[in-house]
Design an enzyme around this catalytic site. Structure first.
Site: not given
Ligand SMILES: [Zn+2]
Length: 458
Positions: A56, A273, A324
């Protein structure tokens, strides 16, 4: 056929010595043999492991790393951070995205990642609508990955609405929001470009249940299935308590429940998440085989909370890690933070272990390889025939690795210094991209980043 001869290598069934790895011209591992002596092979004196998958990333956010640590007026939380992030997101041109991503990908390679999954939503020009070439921002990421030599799974993101309820789009959201047909067009163009490239993979993402109404999830999935029924599907879910409250208020269900009620949750899905989930939602994730996309450094930075990893691990849930927001570009660092969060919360040590897997760092590394490969939809994460030659060579001369063997090496990587201290060489698809800790394109990529960041912040 190229041949590597590794003094120590992590194979699917454990560590082995004097391992010959034959790599075909297409970058796949053709054969692996143990206990070989071959004076003509390229010798690697350290420890060879599969490269980690970054499941991610929002590459553009690298430009604001370190710039949201000063206090805004009012409450400092995810939502005030998002305002700051939107301020930068508005300014990116395709050239800016290319420059920032190229430098990021060099750092990710040096941090032990060999594949990156881009969760990409900066599609249109700042004022909204589409560019002449609707996929130009996707192509910028593709070219950046090409320059750096990292493998890329690109998940164009569908962002259908600004939020739950009748919210007006913020100015920055104008460039994210599009009709499903425009999103499908982007997926189509990227898919066509990637089709014959073994180090490229199309995936697709729904931004979140805030941005894609649950009743439209089936239509979203159908667009992807029509092109590639195996393509990974990603979504941000339950990152913030407010998202849970909003879902409960609007739909009478929690986010993961709501998603599971509207799509066939299974191994193709990566739930990014999933921080605020109930016991029941956690069990549904585990039994579905979906991947939990955990981003420990970003979740810590944003004050998201802690994913219930200890229970999820015990139930053998599938997970991987992502960089992220890209403050941290170190695969080992993400795994360390994941484990440490649980130790601090549970007041005990060695959470990610189980009978037969007593080495915590090694157990985390192996599990994140498997989950990351699933989320990226690529044959990676193993040194075995048919898998990509995506390899990380750890420095055998590092004093802390002297005399260490087997899983103690991975424990040291994860807990005693991270990737920067130990990653020496990195190969993607059979080509060396980092040698002796240096990436050939590093200087140029860093200059490009400096110029772009300076301009973006003017
Ligand atoms: Zn994200």
């Amino acid at each position: 056929m190229a041949r590597l001869l590794a003094a120590h290598a992590l194979l699917a069934d454990g560590w082995a010595e004097n391992v010959a790895i034959d790599i075909a011209p297409d970058g796949n591992i053709a054969e692996v043999a143990v206990g070989v002596t071959d004076p003509d092979a390229e010798r690697l004196s350290g420890h060879l492991v599969p490269g980690m998958i970054d499941l991610h990333s929002h590459a553009f956010q690298r430009a604001m790393a370190g710039l949201a640590q000063d206090r805004p007026a009012g409450r400092a939380d995810f939502w005030s951070w998002r305002q700051r992030m939107y301020g930068i997101a508005r300014r990116f041109t395709p050239e800016d995205l290319w420059a920032v991503a190229a430098a990021l990908y060099v750092d990710l390679l040096k941090g032990g990642y060999t594949t990156v999954v881009e969760f990409h939503y900066l599609h249109g020009p700042p004022e909204g609508g589409t560019y002449d070439d609707p996929a130009v921002m996707c192509f910028a990421l593709h070219e950046a990955a090409q320059e750096a030599g990292i493998a890329l799974t690109l998940a164009p993101v569908w962002y259908a609405r600004p939020g739950i309820g009748d919210e007006e789009p913020t100015p920055a959201q104008q460039r994210f929001i599009q009709p499903l047909a425009d999103f499908a067009d982007i997926v189509d163009r990227v898919d066509r470009l990637f089709r014959d490239d073994r180090d490229r993979r199309i995936a697709a993402a729904a931004h979140s249940l805030r941005a894609v109404p649950p009743e439209r999830m089936a239509a979203f999935a159908a667009e992807i299935d029509a092109r590639d029924p195996q393509a990974p599907l990603h979504i941000h879910v339950a990152e913030q308590p407010r998202e849970v409250a909003d879902c409960l208020a609007a739909y009478g269900a929690r986010p993961v429940e709501l998603l599971a009620d509207h799509v066939a949750l299974g191994p193709r899905w990566c739930l990014v998440h999933a921080t605020h989930i109930s016991d029941d939602e956690r069990r549904r994730m585990v039994s579905s085989g979906a991947v939990a996309g955990l981003c420990p450094s970003t979740e810590a930075d944003l004050g998201d909370g802690l994913f219930p990893f200890a229970d999820y691990w015990r139930e053998e849930g599938v997970f991987g890690v992502g960089s992220d927001a890209n403050l941290l570009t170190d695969a080992a660092g993400e795994l360390r933070l994941l484990e440490y969060g649980q130790r601090l919360q549970r007041v005990r040590r060695l959470i990610a272990t189980r009978p037969g897997e007593p080495h915590c760092g090694a157990a985390l590394y192996r599990a994140a390889l498997a989950g990351g490969a699933r989320a990226a939809g690529r044959p990676v994460g193993r040194i075995a025939p048919g898998f990509r030659a995506d390899l990380v060579h750890l420095d055998g001369d590092h004093p802390l690795l002297a005399g260490r063997r087997g899983d103690a090496v991975l424990d040291t990587l994860v807990f005693a210094g991270g990737s920067g201290a130990f990653v020496r060489d990195v190969m993607v698809g059979g080509l060396w991209r980092v040698r002796d800790g240096v990436h050939a394109d590093e200087e140029r990529a860093r200059r490009g980043l400096a110029e772009t960041v300076t301009r973006l912040l003017e």
